[in-house]
Each structure stands twice: as structure tokens, then as C-alpha cells.
Write a protein that holds these residues in place. Structure first.
Motif, mmCIF file in Angstrom:
data_model
loop_
_atom_site.group_PDB
_atom_site.id
_atom_site.type_symbol
_atom_site.label_atom_id
_atom_site.label_comp_id
_atom_site.label_asym_id
_atom_site.label_seq_id
_atom_site.Cartn_x
_atom_site.Cartn_y
_atom_site.Cartn_z
ATOM 1 N N GLN A 59 84.453 105.227 -36.596
ATOM 2 C CA GLN A 59 83.166 104.982 -37.256
ATOM 3 C C GLN A 59 82.045 105.775 -36.594
ATOM 4 O OE1 GLN A 59 82.957 100.726 -36.910
ATOM 5 N NE2 GLN A 59 83.866 100.395 -38.941
ATOM 6 N N SER A 60 82.063 105.871 -35.285
ATOM 7 C CA SER A 60 81.028 106.619 -34.569
ATOM 8 C C SER A 60 81.072 108.102 -34.908
ATOM 9 C CB SER A 60 81.182 106.439 -33.061
ATOM 10 O OG SER A 60 81.107 105.089 -32.711
ATOM 11 N N TYR B 102 89.155 101.988 -34.308
ATOM 12 C CA TYR B 102 88.227 102.127 -35.422
ATOM 13 C C TYR B 102 86.755 102.267 -35.023
ATOM 14 C CZ TYR B 102 92.353 101.099 -38.120
ATOM 15 O OH TYR B 102 93.613 101.149 -38.653
ATOM 16 N N PRO B 103 86.269 101.670 -33.948
ATOM 17 C CA PRO B 103 84.874 101.930 -33.572
ATOM 18 C C PRO B 103 84.609 103.404 -33.253
ATOM 19 C CG PRO B 103 85.628 99.935 -32.504
ATOM 20 C CD PRO B 103 86.830 100.564 -33.167
#
Length: 138
Positions: free
Chosen positions: A105-106, A101-102
């Protein structure tokens, strides 16, 4: 040659919308009084189209450009995955599937900033083309 199908897949829809909007806007502008006045002054048709009709017809087209760009950015995710191209679209799908998920999101943040910058640029160009479109407080 490998670019033809992806470009067609991304461009056919927006081209149809653009051509329709540009046609409607130009016909609307050419029927207005200031164009009739320019024709009555016997200005060259090229000067009428470029100086009078084009800036007035471009406002709706540029506004639509900003809206369609967001759809085209989202469309690149699909096109990259269909045609197996490496890129942010492929990476976001792989990250979603692996629950990273990071990274998701990025990439969404990068896409958002890109769309925001293009819309800001379009707003600046619109303000330069038609100063009446800016909001002024009295």
C-alpha cells in the motif's frame, strides 16, 4: 552499458507514440490559417515554427505525456524485476509474494503521488502554453 536494454525496453513504445502524435499535430498546425498568414508576412521559418506552431502542437503532446508516464511507471516494476535491479518495483513484487500488504500500500501510494504530481505539473505547463485550455466560469 548495463542501462541500454532497460532504457530501450521502457522507451521504445512511448517514443513510437510520441513521434506519431507530434507528426500529426505539427502537420495539422502547419496547415492552419494563422501559419499561412505568418508565412504571407514573410516571417522566418524558425520564428513560425517556434512561436506559432510549437505551442499549438505541444498541447496534445503534453497531455499524452501525462498518460504515458503512468504506463512507464508501471513498466518500471516489470523492468526492475527482469533485469534484477533493486528498487520500488522489485520491493513491491517481493512484498506481494510475502503478503506484506502495508508495504504494498505504501509503494502504491508513493507511485500514485508521483503520477499525480507529474500530471499537475503538466496541467500547469498546459495552462501557461495555452490559456484558452483553462476552464473559466462566466
Amino acid at each position: 552499458m548495463a542501462l541500454v536494454l532497460p532504457v530501450v525496453a521502457l522507451a521504445v513504445g512511448p517514443i513510437a507514440v510520441f513521434s506519431r502524435i507530434i507528426r500529426v499535430e505539427v502537420l495539422s498546425v502547419l496547415g492552419q490559417d494563422f501559419v499561412r498568414t505568418a508565412r504571407a508576412k514573410r516571417l522566418a521559418p524558425r520564428k513560425i515554427y517556434i512561436r506559432h506552431a510549437l505551442p499549438n502542437a505541444m498541447t496534445a503532446t503534453l497531455t499524452l505525456t501525462g498518460l504515458l508516464l503512468s504506463g512507464m511507471v508501471a513498466g518500471t516494476v516489470l523492468v526492475e524485476n527482469i533485469f534484477a535491479w533493486p528498487g520500488l518495483g522489485t520491493m513491491i513484487v517481493q512484498s506481494i509474494l510475502s503478503k506484506d500488504y502495508p508495504v504494498v500500500q505504501s509503494i502504491v501510494l508513493i507511485y500514485g503521488i508521483g503520477v499525480l504530481l507529474v500530471n499537475l505539473l503538466i496541467d500547469i505547463v498546459l495552462a501557461l502554453l495555452d490559456p484558452r485550455s483553462t476552464i473559466r466560469e462566466s
